[in-house]
Design a protein around this motif. Structure first.
Motif, PDB file in Angstrom:
ATOM      1  N   SER A   7       0.833  -1.200   0.000  1.00  0.00           N
ATOM      2  CA  SER A   7       0.000   0.000   0.000  1.00  0.00           C
ATOM      3  C   SER A   7       0.867   1.250   0.000  1.00  0.00           C
ATOM      4  O   SER A   7       1.924   1.296   0.630  1.00  0.00           O
ATOM      5  N   ALA A   8       0.383   2.265  -0.707  1.00  0.00           N
ATOM      6  CA  ALA A   8       1.073   3.552  -0.661  1.00  0.00           C
ATOM      7  C   ALA A   8       0.850   4.216   0.696  1.00  0.00           C
ATOM      8  O   ALA A   8       1.766   4.787   1.284  1.00  0.00           O
ATOM      9  N   VAL A   9      -0.393   4.153   1.187  1.00  0.00           N
ATOM     10  CA  VAL A   9      -0.744   4.734   2.482  1.00  0.00           C
ATOM     11  C   VAL A   9      -1.635   3.757   3.221  1.00  0.00           C
ATOM     12  O   VAL A   9      -2.538   3.155   2.626  1.00  0.00           O
ATOM     13  N   SER A  10      -1.391   3.595   4.496  1.00  0.00           N
ATOM     14  CA  SER A  10      -2.289   2.788   5.327  1.00  0.00           C
ATOM     15  C   SER A  10      -2.390   3.399   6.712  1.00  0.00           C
ATOM     16  O   SER A  10      -1.431   3.982   7.225  1.00  0.00           O
ATOM     17  N   ALA A  11      -3.571   3.308   7.278  1.00  0.00           N
ATOM     18  CA  ALA A  11      -3.812   3.765   8.642  1.00  0.00           C
ATOM     19  C   ALA A  11      -4.291   2.581   9.457  1.00  0.00           C
ATOM     20  O   ALA A  11      -5.129   1.800   8.998  1.00  0.00           O
ATOM     21  N   LYS A  12      -3.743   2.430  10.650  1.00  0.00           N
ATOM     22  CA  LYS A  12      -4.063   1.300  11.516  1.00  0.00           C
ATOM     23  C   LYS A  12      -4.589   1.803  12.852  1.00  0.00           C
ATOM     24  O   LYS A  12      -3.829   2.322  13.679  1.00  0.00           O
ATOM     25  N   ASN A  13      -5.909   1.711  13.024  1.00  0.00           N
ATOM     26  CA  ASN A  13      -6.544   2.032  14.311  1.00  0.00           C
ATOM     27  C   ASN A  13      -6.137   3.413  14.830  1.00  0.00           C
ATOM     28  O   ASN A  13      -5.792   3.583  16.003  1.00  0.00           O
ATOM     29  N   VAL A  14      -6.204   4.401  13.950  1.00  0.00           N
ATOM     30  CA  VAL A  14      -5.738   5.745  14.283  1.00  0.00           C
ATOM     31  C   VAL A  14      -6.802   6.509  15.076  1.00  0.00           C
ATOM     32  O   VAL A  14      -7.971   6.517  14.717  1.00  0.00           O
ATOM     33  N   GLU A  15      -6.366   7.145  16.153  1.00  0.00           N
ATOM     34  CA  GLU A  15      -7.244   7.997  16.959  1.00  0.00           C
ATOM     35  C   GLU A  15      -6.557   9.337  17.173  1.00  0.00           C
ATOM     36  O   GLU A  15      -5.337   9.416  17.257  1.00  0.00           O
ATOM     37  N   GLY A  56       1.645  14.377   8.661  1.00  0.00           N
ATOM     38  CA  GLY A  56       2.627  14.453   9.735  1.00  0.00           C
ATOM     39  C   GLY A  56       2.560  15.727  10.540  1.00  0.00           C
ATOM     40  O   GLY A  56       3.400  15.976  11.403  1.00  0.00           O
ATOM     41  N   PHE A  57       1.542  16.564  10.278  1.00  0.00           N
ATOM     42  CA  PHE A  57       1.388  17.792  11.050  1.00  0.00           C
ATOM     43  C   PHE A  57       0.857  17.519  12.453  1.00  0.00           C
ATOM     44  O   PHE A  57       1.073  18.312  13.369  1.00  0.00           O
ATOM     45  N   LEU A  58       0.099  16.436  12.610  1.00  0.00           N
ATOM     46  CA  LEU A  58      -0.404  16.005  13.908  1.00  0.00           C
ATOM     47  C   LEU A  58       0.059  14.577  14.169  1.00  0.00           C
ATOM     48  O   LEU A  58       0.129  13.763  13.238  1.00  0.00           O
ATOM     49  N   THR A  59       0.356  14.270  15.408  1.00  0.00           N
ATOM     50  CA  THR A  59       0.737  12.915  15.793  1.00  0.00           C
ATOM     51  C   THR A  59      -0.472  12.220  16.401  1.00  0.00           C
ATOM     52  O   THR A  59      -1.080  12.747  17.346  1.00  0.00           O
ATOM     53  N   PRO A  60      -0.874  11.061  15.883  1.00  0.00           N
ATOM     54  CA  PRO A  60      -2.048  10.373  16.437  1.00  0.00           C
ATOM     55  C   PRO A  60      -1.909  10.102  17.923  1.00  0.00           C
ATOM     56  O   PRO A  60      -0.817   9.803  18.417  1.00  0.00           O
ATOM     57  N   THR A  61      -3.029  10.208  18.623  1.00  0.00           N
ATOM     58  CA  THR A  61      -3.043   9.833  20.039  1.00  0.00           C
ATOM     59  C   THR A  61      -2.746   8.355  20.188  1.00  0.00           C
ATOM     60  O   THR A  61      -2.062   7.928  21.129  1.00  0.00           O
ATOM     61  N   PHE A  66       1.171   4.776   7.876  1.00  0.00           N
ATOM     62  CA  PHE A  66       2.353   4.395   7.107  1.00  0.00           C
ATOM     63  C   PHE A  66       2.251   4.941   5.689  1.00  0.00           C
ATOM     64  O   PHE A  66       1.184   4.920   5.078  1.00  0.00           O
ATOM     65  N   ILE A  67       3.372   5.441   5.176  1.00  0.00           N
ATOM     66  CA  ILE A  67       3.494   5.839   3.782  1.00  0.00           C
ATOM     67  C   ILE A  67       4.601   4.999   3.163  1.00  0.00           C
ATOM     68  O   ILE A  67       5.745   5.024   3.637  1.00  0.00           O
ATOM     69  N   ASN A  68       4.232   4.234   2.145  1.00  0.00           N
ATOM     70  CA  ASN A  68       5.172   3.297   1.516  1.00  0.00           C
ATOM     71  C   ASN A  68       5.844   2.404   2.550  1.00  0.00           C
ATOM     72  O   ASN A  68       7.049   2.136   2.489  1.00  0.00           O
ATOM     73  N   GLY A  69       5.057   1.944   3.512  1.00  0.00           N
ATOM     74  CA  GLY A  69       5.535   0.992   4.498  1.00  0.00           C
ATOM     75  C   GLY A  69       6.292   1.584   5.665  1.00  0.00           C
ATOM     76  O   GLY A  69       6.660   0.866   6.596  1.00  0.00           O
ATOM     77  N   GLN A  70       6.525   2.886   5.661  1.00  0.00           N
ATOM     78  CA  GLN A  70       7.275   3.528   6.741  1.00  0.00           C
ATOM     79  C   GLN A  70       6.366   4.431   7.547  1.00  0.00           C
ATOM     80  O   GLN A  70       5.593   5.210   6.988  1.00  0.00           O
ATOM     81  N   ALA A  71       6.456   4.343   8.866  1.00  0.00           N
ATOM     82  CA  ALA A  71       5.605   5.146   9.735  1.00  0.00           C
ATOM     83  C   ALA A  71       5.889   6.624   9.531  1.00  0.00           C
ATOM     84  O   ALA A  71       7.056   7.046   9.489  1.00  0.00           O
ATOM     85  N   VAL A  72       4.828   7.433   9.379  1.00  0.00           N
ATOM     86  CA  VAL A  72       4.994   8.871   9.195  1.00  0.00           C
ATOM     87  C   VAL A  72       5.767   9.480  10.349  1.00  0.00           C
ATOM     88  O   VAL A  72       6.634  10.346  10.163  1.00  0.00           O
ATOM     89  N   SER A  73       5.515   9.004  11.565  1.00  0.00           N
ATOM     90  CA  SER A  73       6.162   9.569  12.754  1.00  0.00           C
ATOM     91  C   SER A  73       7.666   9.310  12.782  1.00  0.00           C
ATOM     92  O   SER A  73       8.398   9.985  13.513  1.00  0.00           O
ATOM     93  N   ALA A  74       8.130   8.354  11.984  1.00  0.00           N
ATOM     94  CA  ALA A  74       9.560   8.009  11.986  1.00  0.00           C
ATOM     95  C   ALA A  74      10.357   8.808  10.970  1.00  0.00           C
ATOM     96  O   ALA A  74      11.577   8.673  10.893  1.00  0.00           O
ATOM     97  N   VAL A  75       9.670   9.651  10.175  1.00  0.00           N
ATOM     98  CA  VAL A  75      10.341  10.411   9.121  1.00  0.00           C
ATOM     99  C   VAL A  75      10.302  11.894   9.474  1.00  0.00           C
ATOM    100  O   VAL A  75       9.232  12.451   9.749  1.00  0.00           O
ATOM    101  N   ALA A  76      11.458  12.537   9.454  1.00  0.00           N
ATOM    102  CA  ALA A  76      11.514  13.970   9.739  1.00  0.00           C
ATOM    103  C   ALA A  76      10.711  14.744   8.696  1.00  0.00           C
ATOM    104  O   ALA A  76      10.682  14.347   7.524  1.00  0.00           O
ATOM    105  N   PRO A  77      10.042  15.841   9.101  1.00  0.00           N
ATOM    106  CA  PRO A  77       9.192  16.572   8.167  1.00  0.00           C
ATOM    107  C   PRO A  77       9.892  16.953   6.862  1.00  0.00           C
ATOM    108  O   PRO A  77       9.298  16.861   5.794  1.00  0.00           O
ATOM    109  N   TYR A  78      11.144  17.387   6.943  1.00  0.00           N
ATOM    110  CA  TYR A  78      11.833  17.828   5.727  1.00  0.00           C
ATOM    111  C   TYR A  78      12.211  16.668   4.809  1.00  0.00           C
ATOM    112  O   TYR A  78      12.598  16.887   3.660  1.00  0.00           O
TER     113      TYR A  78
END
Length: 375
Positions: A7-15, A56-61, A66-78
């Protein structure tokens, strides 16, 4: 964090929770590469909050995106390869169209020798060739939208995010730009997520639609599936013009149900799959405006499974169609809304006239009255 996914993008139980308010509740979805997803819903439904978490502007509670299999929170904004177009385009007024499009390339330190050709290519893509030296205030609203699109795409992002970029445009221009978004996305094959409250826009541009209400995903499906087989009354009403009336369950099987509505039994397609459905349970029926036939009282309705007498209480001219409002006493006090597309027969049903309306069983949706959402 990574996951093994195509998947290009996937969300897993996001709140997402702001104090005591849960803006997004247990949202999960998958978006394949190269597809166009629209997140659709009314104001306050959580759609923009979900988009901001994807960006990536907000961090899920809780949960993860994931974008291309990598967690958005693990990638620096730039380092995120995401292009964005907002309702407020945030173009630089002191720059020309070409300079605006070149800006993200310079920020990412692209080879200066390639920038001019790349900017020209993307201005041509959005059909702004010949306007590259105009400043932003010298361009029309639609042309400014095209500059914003070219700027978001020129560095070839993995993902394009659109946050209601067409909301401020007039109807005709908005509809033209919807077709442009679709053309450009298909031509480039860039994975795209669009947020809007415009149902027509969602149907026109999308490969996949997510409908949200009160922070929850109500349905996730292709446009034709979403329109023809709504999950619940909210989806049925939010996409398209739908007539609803209430009754009680008589019988059911896996695919259909028969209900009693003010003494008359009607059969339709069962949209609420539950083993707890029992005779006498409150149900809600819904039928779309374009699925209802209308004839004068003296004519017969052929090829329908249910028909009723009614009275014309309003006729609204919408250009390509008429919208009739019909009082149908046998089905309640709320007038039925019916579309009539025969432009050679627009004067048939006048105010105050008695008519007959009807539909096929396959076009009547039946839901348990307590199903999420309401009509």
């Amino acid at each position: 964090m990574t996951q093994d996914t195509s998947s290009a993008v996937s969300a897993k139980n996001v709140e997402m929770q702001f104090g005591d308010f849960r803006a997004v509740k247990d949202a999960s979805f998958e978006l394949e590469n190269g597809r166009f997803l629209t997140i659709l819903g009314p104001s306050g439904s959580g759609k923009t909050t979900l988009l901001r978490m994807i960006a990536g502007f907000l961090t899920p509670t809780s949960g993860e995106i994931f974008i291309n299999g990598q967690a958005v929170s693990a990638v620096a904004p730039y380092k995120r390869s995401i292009g964005m177009v907002f309702q407020k385009l945030a173009l630089f007024p002191h720059m020309t169209a070409a300079e605006n499009v070149a800006f993200p390339l310079k920020m990412r330190r692209f080879d200066a020798r390639t920038i001019v050709d790349r900017v020209t290519e993307y201005l041509n893509l959005v059909r702004l060739d010949g306007l590259e030296n105009r400043r932003i205030n010298e361009l029309s609203g639609g042309q400014q939208q095209r500059v914003a699109i070219a700027r978001a795409l020129v560095f070839e992002p993995d993902l394009l995010l659109l946050d209601e970029p067409l909301a401020a445009l007039d109807r005709k221009l908005r509809e033209e730009m919807q077709l442009e978004f679709r053309r450009i996305q298909k031509e480039l094959g860039v994975t795209t997520i669009n947020v809007t409250h415009d149902q027509r826009e969602a149907l026109v541009v999308s490969d996949q639609i997510i409908v949200m209400d009160h922070g929850q995903i109500q349905q996730d499906a292709p446009p034709t599936t979403m329109y023809r087989t709504p999950n619940n009354p909210f989806v049925a009403n939010f996409i398209g013009v739908t007539n609803a009336f209430e009754g009680e369950l008589v019988t059911r099987n896996d695919k259909s149900a028969t209900g009693k509505f003010k003494g008359k039994e009607l059969t339709g397609v069962l949209r609420s799959q539950s083993s707890d459905l029992k005779q006498g349970m409150a149900i809600r029926a819904a039928v779309r405006a374009e699925q209802i036939r209308i004839v004068s009282k003296t004519e017969s309705l052929a090829d329908v499974d249910a028909d009723f007498e009614g009275t014309v209480v309003d006729v609204i001219f919408e250009g390509e169609r008429l919208l009739y409002e019909i009082n149908v006493p046998a089905l309640g006090a709320t007038p039925f809304r019916i579309f009539h597309h025969d432009q050679n027969d627009f004067a048939t049903h006048e105010l105050g006239k008695s008519v007959r309306i009807g539909w096929k069983c396959r076009d009547l949706h039946i839901f348990v009255a307590g199903t999420k959402g309401s009509i």
